[in-house]
Design a protein around this motif. Structure first.
Motif, mmCIF file in Angstrom:
data_model
loop_
_atom_site.group_PDB
_atom_site.id
_atom_site.type_symbol
_atom_site.label_atom_id
_atom_site.label_comp_id
_atom_site.label_asym_id
_atom_site.label_seq_id
_atom_site.Cartn_x
_atom_site.Cartn_y
_atom_site.Cartn_z
ATOM 1 N N PHE A 187 0.831 -1.203 0.000
ATOM 2 C CA PHE A 187 0.000 0.000 0.000
ATOM 3 C C PHE A 187 0.864 1.251 0.000
ATOM 4 N N LYS B 234 -6.025 4.834 -0.823
ATOM 5 C CA LYS B 234 -6.775 3.922 0.023
ATOM 6 C C LYS B 234 -7.758 4.701 0.888
ATOM 7 N N TYR C 216 -10.619 6.008 -5.292
ATOM 8 C CA TYR C 216 -9.832 5.179 -4.380
ATOM 9 C C TYR C 216 -9.494 3.873 -5.087
ATOM 10 N N VAL D 231 -8.217 1.237 -3.428
ATOM 11 C CA VAL D 231 -8.595 0.208 -2.456
ATOM 12 C C VAL D 231 -9.483 0.844 -1.395
#
Length: 169
Positions: free
Chosen positions: A65, A72, A108, A110
């Motif tokens: 990430f 996110k 986004y 995720v």
């Protein structure tokens, strides 16, 4: 982190184009940290569309990430923001505007948060019919047992998933 995806087919590769729109966090590939939840989804999908129940297991390095430019959004618990986000993503008649609280435009990569399962559909209906305020809706959600989901909405996000197993249940 280990993630599971339940389906009515064996997943060889992830194709975001065949993912259904109007889901909790928008069109995307949905996973969970809970294997039983993935199994239940696989069985439910088989009942709806036929096929055979499969679970696909993925590994994701939490550093991914940070290593890859991934946008996110995380909801740690049900909140007013989460409820409006889910309602906006599920609304088939919604015209997306980028600053609106939703992910219909994949702003986004995720999204992580609780599942808005069938148990809370009535609460959402009461809110949409203006029998509950957003604060009352969120307060009532505190008493529901909600499971988690991690959804992937872009090819960049999907690229961090490493398939480690696929099995029939």
């Amino acid at each position: 982190m280990i993630l599971f995806h339940g389906s009515n087919v064996k997943i060889e590769s992830i194709d975001l184009n065949i993912c259904k729109p109007y889901k909790d966090f928008g069109r995307g590939f949905y996973t969970t940290e809970i294997e039983e939840q993935a199994a239940n989804m696989a069985i439910r999908t088989v009942k709806q569309f036929g096929g055979s129940p499969y679970i696909t297991k993925y590994l994701i390095n939490d550093n991914n990430f940070e290593d890859i430019k991934i946008k996110k959004k995380v909801f740690n618990m049900p909140s007013n923001e989460w409820a409006l986000f889910v309602l906006n993503n599920r609304n088939k008649y919604f015209t997306p505007i980028t600053d609106i609280n939703c992910n219909t435009d994949n702003k986004y990569d995720v999204v992580i948060g609780p599942v808005a399962n069938d148990d809370i559909r009535l609460l959402f209906d009461l809110f949409e019919d203006e029998f509950l305020t957003i604060d009352e809706l969120t307060k009532r959600l505190e008493f529901k047992k909600l499971t988690n989901q991690v959804s992937f909405h872009t090819t960049n996000a999907v690229s961090i998933l490493k398939k480690i197993d696929s099995y029939s249940i």
